[in-house]
Design an enzyme around this catalytic site. Structure first.
Site, PDB file in Angstrom:
ATOM      1  N   THR A  93       0.864  -1.185   0.000  1.00  0.00           N
ATOM      2  CA  THR A  93       0.000   0.000   0.000  1.00  0.00           C
ATOM      3  C   THR A  93       0.898   1.232   0.000  1.00  0.00           C
ATOM      4  O   THR A  93       1.913   1.270   0.692  1.00  0.00           O
ATOM      5  CB  THR A  93      -0.887  -0.021   1.267  1.00  0.00           C
ATOM      6  OG1 THR A  93      -1.624  -1.243   1.250  1.00  0.00           O
ATOM      7  CG2 THR A  93      -1.849   1.146   1.278  1.00  0.00           C
ATOM      8  N   LEU A 162      -3.092 -18.737  -3.509  1.00  0.00           N
ATOM      9  CA  LEU A 162      -2.510 -19.580  -2.449  1.00  0.00           C
ATOM     10  C   LEU A 162      -2.559 -18.861  -1.111  1.00  0.00           C
ATOM     11  O   LEU A 162      -2.478 -17.641  -1.044  1.00  0.00           O
ATOM     12  CB  LEU A 162      -1.070 -19.962  -2.793  1.00  0.00           C
ATOM     13  CG  LEU A 162       0.024 -18.895  -2.854  1.00  0.00           C
ATOM     14  CD1 LEU A 162       0.579 -18.550  -1.474  1.00  0.00           C
ATOM     15  CD2 LEU A 162       1.157 -19.391  -3.726  1.00  0.00           C
ATOM     16  N   GLU A 164      -0.674 -18.710   2.697  1.00  0.00           N
ATOM     17  CA  GLU A 164       0.597 -19.103   3.302  1.00  0.00           C
ATOM     18  C   GLU A 164       0.374 -20.243   4.280  1.00  0.00           C
ATOM     19  O   GLU A 164      -0.662 -20.328   4.930  1.00  0.00           O
ATOM     20  CB  GLU A 164       1.219 -17.899   4.010  1.00  0.00           C
ATOM     21  CG  GLU A 164       1.818 -16.945   3.014  1.00  0.00           C
ATOM     22  CD  GLU A 164       2.292 -15.661   3.665  1.00  0.00           C
ATOM     23  OE1 GLU A 164       2.807 -15.724   4.791  1.00  0.00           O
ATOM     24  OE2 GLU A 164       2.138 -14.613   3.035  1.00  0.00           O
ATOM     25  N   LYS A 219      -9.501 -11.149  -7.923  1.00  0.00           N
ATOM     26  CA  LYS A 219      -8.534 -11.387  -6.845  1.00  0.00           C
ATOM     27  C   LYS A 219      -8.822 -10.478  -5.648  1.00  0.00           C
ATOM     28  O   LYS A 219      -8.854 -10.928  -4.495  1.00  0.00           O
ATOM     29  CB  LYS A 219      -7.116 -11.144  -7.385  1.00  0.00           C
ATOM     30  CG  LYS A 219      -6.037 -11.178  -6.355  1.00  0.00           C
ATOM     31  CD  LYS A 219      -5.817 -12.549  -5.767  1.00  0.00           C
ATOM     32  CE  LYS A 219      -4.907 -12.460  -4.582  1.00  0.00           C
ATOM     33  NZ  LYS A 219      -4.509 -13.685  -3.994  1.00  0.00           N
ATOM     34  N   ALA A 222     -12.149 -11.653  -4.004  1.00  0.00           N
ATOM     35  CA  ALA A 222     -12.026 -12.913  -3.251  1.00  0.00           C
ATOM     36  C   ALA A 222     -11.464 -12.613  -1.859  1.00  0.00           C
ATOM     37  O   ALA A 222     -12.009 -13.067  -0.837  1.00  0.00           O
ATOM     38  CB  ALA A 222     -11.115 -13.891  -3.996  1.00  0.00           C
ATOM     39  N   CYS A 275      -2.118  -9.699   2.374  1.00  0.00           N
ATOM     40  CA  CYS A 275      -3.127  -9.442   1.332  1.00  0.00           C
ATOM     41  C   CYS A 275      -4.389  -8.728   1.782  1.00  0.00           C
ATOM     42  O   CYS A 275      -4.830  -7.788   1.130  1.00  0.00           O
ATOM     43  CB  CYS A 275      -3.535 -10.760   0.693  1.00  0.00           C
ATOM     44  SG  CYS A 275      -2.214 -11.470  -0.278  1.00  0.00           S
ATOM     45  N   LYS A 278      -4.440  -4.874   2.492  1.00  0.00           N
ATOM     46  CA  LYS A 278      -3.975  -4.181   1.287  1.00  0.00           C
ATOM     47  C   LYS A 278      -5.022  -4.241   0.172  1.00  0.00           C
ATOM     48  O   LYS A 278      -5.337  -3.236  -0.466  1.00  0.00           O
ATOM     49  CB  LYS A 278      -2.668  -4.850   0.827  1.00  0.00           C
ATOM     50  CG  LYS A 278      -2.048  -4.237  -0.395  1.00  0.00           C
ATOM     51  CD  LYS A 278      -0.836  -5.013  -0.843  1.00  0.00           C
ATOM     52  CE  LYS A 278      -1.250  -6.221  -1.667  1.00  0.00           C
ATOM     53  NZ  LYS A 278      -0.119  -6.994  -2.181  1.00  0.00           N
TER      54      LYS A 278
HETATM   55  C1  UDX Z   1      -5.135 -15.066   2.051  1.00  0.00           C
HETATM   56  C2  UDX Z   1      -6.134 -15.853   1.189  1.00  0.00           C
HETATM   57  O1  UDX Z   1      -6.661 -16.955   1.949  1.00  0.00           O
HETATM   58  C3  UDX Z   1      -5.468 -16.350  -0.082  1.00  0.00           C
HETATM   59  O2  UDX Z   1      -6.422 -16.977  -0.917  1.00  0.00           O
HETATM   60  C4  UDX Z   1      -4.850 -15.155  -0.811  1.00  0.00           C
HETATM   61  O3  UDX Z   1      -4.169 -15.599  -1.983  1.00  0.00           O
HETATM   62  C5  UDX Z   1      -3.890 -14.424   0.102  1.00  0.00           C
HETATM   63  O4  UDX Z   1      -4.560 -14.019   1.297  1.00  0.00           O
HETATM   64  P1  UDX Z   1      -3.196 -15.738   3.744  1.00  0.00           P
HETATM   65  O5  UDX Z   1      -2.926 -14.274   3.888  1.00  0.00           O
HETATM   66  O6  UDX Z   1      -2.035 -16.653   3.581  1.00  0.00           O
HETATM   67  O7  UDX Z   1      -4.140 -15.992   2.478  1.00  0.00           O
HETATM   68  O8  UDX Z   1      -3.974 -16.197   5.049  1.00  0.00           O
HETATM   69  P2  UDX Z   1      -5.398 -16.799   5.448  1.00  0.00           P
HETATM   70  O9  UDX Z   1      -5.261 -18.226   5.780  1.00  0.00           O
HETATM   71  O10 UDX Z   1      -6.455 -16.434   4.492  1.00  0.00           O
HETATM   72  O11 UDX Z   1      -5.642 -16.032   6.823  1.00  0.00           O
HETATM   73  C6  UDX Z   1      -5.670 -14.615   6.869  1.00  0.00           C
HETATM   74  C7  UDX Z   1      -5.880 -14.125   8.267  1.00  0.00           C
HETATM   75  O12 UDX Z   1      -7.207 -14.355   8.694  1.00  0.00           O
HETATM   76  C8  UDX Z   1      -4.981 -14.763   9.325  1.00  0.00           C
HETATM   77  O13 UDX Z   1      -4.492 -13.757  10.184  1.00  0.00           O
HETATM   78  C9  UDX Z   1      -5.894 -15.729  10.050  1.00  0.00           C
HETATM   79  O14 UDX Z   1      -5.492 -15.962  11.371  1.00  0.00           O
HETATM   80  C10 UDX Z   1      -7.204 -14.957   9.986  1.00  0.00           C
HETATM   81  N1  UDX Z   1      -8.392 -15.820  10.084  1.00  0.00           N
HETATM   82  C11 UDX Z   1      -8.666 -16.741   9.123  1.00  0.00           C
HETATM   83  C12 UDX Z   1      -9.275 -15.625  11.147  1.00  0.00           C
HETATM   84  O15 UDX Z   1      -9.059 -14.769  12.017  1.00  0.00           O
HETATM   85  N2  UDX Z   1     -10.414 -16.406  11.209  1.00  0.00           N
HETATM   86  C13 UDX Z   1     -10.714 -17.335  10.266  1.00  0.00           C
HETATM   87  O16 UDX Z   1     -11.759 -17.995  10.389  1.00  0.00           O
HETATM   88  C14 UDX Z   1      -9.808 -17.526   9.192  1.00  0.00           C
END
Ligand code: UDX
Ligand code: ADP
Length: 459
Positions: A93, A162, A164, A219, A222, A275, A278
């Site tokens: 950002t 994806l 992480e 993207k 989503a 993600c 941002k």
């Molecule tokens: C996310 C998207 O899932 C992925 O599809 C995209 O490409 C990138 O952003 P990521 O950032 O790796 O992936 O993490 P994600 O597993 O989605 O979790 C994001 C955050 O939400 C984490 O801090 C997690 O702890 C939190 N979370 C997730 C919650 O607080 N509650 C939930 O039920 C699920």
């Protein structure tokens, strides 16, 4: 169109690194080179200790590195030899100027486009892999097509979904692959060339092709929808704490409605990662730019609730701990933004720690993978902060144990042993609702879950 043999990826980060490793694994006939301006990162990719932690990644890299997967800082050579170039550079950002705090900073993307123009000797397919705001392709295309060599470039959007911690699994078995291109025959050919890479291991029906703009917007949407679910359940967790309802019971019951579904309904201290914030801020910026202030406010509230949730967590701690944590030792279990990663980008743990430090608490931070990043994130913080990989040491003499990341390691600790070493009364705040609250209460803790009534020994 000439046959694709050489793939180049510019940007060896969390997206480019794992994605190219999995493509190399499934497509032995392609030669894949990953380049980066950061020589230390490239050295790490070429060493036994990869620059990012991702379950299963070491094995994939071990199979492919030196066979058909190469890491290099030689960007000119990489560009010259490539038939297809994936752009996976960072798009943070903006922190300055117009759109600061909202718009994406596209300087890295533009610089990449200029590098491609400078070194290319023939036309190429350029694939946007980084999350980019809608219509970036247009800007990218203008920089690329404005070359004096008469070269033609095709821009394709192929966002990466994806997550992480599950990157290899998500790449190996994606729910969908999205490829957006222009409508003209060259654009469609370019889309097909990118699709052909994925058909090596992804069933054709999971490969969706759309317009460039739809792909770019998908993207952002989503991620905004996923984050919105978390903010929705977190907002309800506040109401549950006031009313005595249990947010996990609510989540379970609403999640059984197949129209809602059970995933992404876990209440906690809020979402983090590179993600969500941002991308939502980007969406907000776009809505404002296109004259849709009501839509902008709607999405902005998802981020507002996220910030509120972390603030609310610390306020709950203060209230429970007799309105002061000054000079009290607080053990922080978990700093990564979620389990199974060392990544701390936008971790809600940082907001919680900063607020506790502002209250002059002293912090002992423990995380299985994120301590180096935690040190960097809190490097400028005033106050007393220590770091240790040993949770028992972190908890020694602490007034409170605070769980901020859902690492399974923390669920397996000997909480009786920890209790014995704590100051009394012993406080435990579960910011991820992943500990057995009643059992811990029975041991002697005063337990404060998220979105549920506390378990306390106070009259
Ligand atoms: C996310 C998207 O899932 C992925 O599809 C995209 O490409 C990138 O952003 P990521 O950032 O790796 O992936 O993490 P994600 O597993 O989605 O979790 C994001 C955050 O939400 C984490 O801090 C997690 O702890 C939190 N979370 C997730 C919650 O607080 N509650 C939930 O039920 C699920
Ligand atoms: P992401 O999570 O999107 O993969 P990262 O920050 O992990 O983001 O990775 C982006 C990578 O892109 C960084 O390693 C950075 O050094 C690299 N990068 C940025 N600009 C350029 C550029 N012009 N040429 C090559 N690499 C670049």
């Amino acid at each position: 169109m000439k046959e694709i043999r050489n793939i180049l990826c510019i940007g060896a980060g969390y997206v480019g690194g794992p994605t190219m490793a999995v493509i190399a694994d499934h497509c032995p006939e392609y030669r894949i080179t990953v380049v980066d301006i950061d020589a230390r990162r490239i050295d790490a990719w070429n060493s036994p200790r990869l620059p990012i932690y991702e379950p299963g990644l070491d094995q994939v890299v071990a199979r492919c590195r030196g066979r058909n997967l190469f890491y290099s800082t030689d960007i000119p050579k990489g560009v010259r030899e490539a038939d297809i170039i994936f752009v996976s550079v960072n798009t943070p950002t903006k922190t300055f100027g117009s759109g600061a705090g909202r718009a994406s900073d596209l300087q890295f993307v533009e610089r990449t486009a200029r590098q491609i123009v400078e070194y290319a000797q023939d036309g190429k397919i350029v694939v946007e892999k980084s999350t980019l705001p809608v219509r970036t392709a247009q800007a990218l295309s203008r920089v690329l097509q404005a070359n004096a060599k008469g070269l033609r470039f095709q821009i394709v959007s192929n966002p990466e979904f994806l997550a992480e911690g599950t990157a290899i699994q998500d790449l190996d078995d994606p729910e969908r692959v999205l490829i957006g291109g222009t409508d003209d025959p060259e654009g469609q050919e370019a889309v097909e060339a990118v699709a052909r890479i994925y058909t090596h291991w992804v069933p054709r029906e999971k490969i969706i092709t759309t317009s460039l703009w739809s792909s770019e917007l998908t993207k952002l949407v989503a991620n905004a929808f996923l984050a919105q679910r978390i903010s929705s359940i977190n907002s309800i967790s506040a109401l549950c704490e006031r009313t005595g309802a249990d947010v996990d019971q609510v989540s379970q019951a609403i999640g059984m409605d197949s129209r809602i579904g059970p995933k992404f309904l876990r209440a906690g201290i809020g979402f983090g990662g590179s993600c969500f914030r941002k991308d939502i801020l980007n969406l907000v910026y776009l809505c404002e730019h296109y004259g849709l202030p009501e839509v902008a406010r709607y999405w902005e509230s998802v981020v507002d609730i996220n910030d509120y949730q972390a603030r609310r967590f610390v306020e709950k701690m203060l209230e429970a701990m007799f309105n002061t944590v000054t000079e009290k030792k607080v053990a922080i279990l978990g700093f990564a933004f979620k389990a199974n990663t060392g990544d701390t980008r936008d971790t809600p743990a940082l907001a919680v720690c900063r607020q506790l430090l502002a209250e002059r608490a002293s912090l002992a931070i423990c995380d299985p993978r994120a301590l180096d990043n935690a040190r960097q994130e809190l490097g400028d913080a005033d106050g007393n902060v220590s770091y240790t990989p040993d949770p028992y040491l972190a908890c020694q003499d602490a007034h409170a144990v605070v769980l901020l990341t859902d690492w399974p390691d923390f669920q397996r600790l000997d909480y009786r042993r920890i209790l014995d070493s704590l100051q009394k009364p012993a406080f435990l705040f579960d910011g991820r609702n992943c500990l057995p609250h009643q059992a811990l209460f029975n041991l002697g803790y005063n337990v404060y879950p998220t979105g549920k009534p506390p378990w306390t020994h106070f009259p």
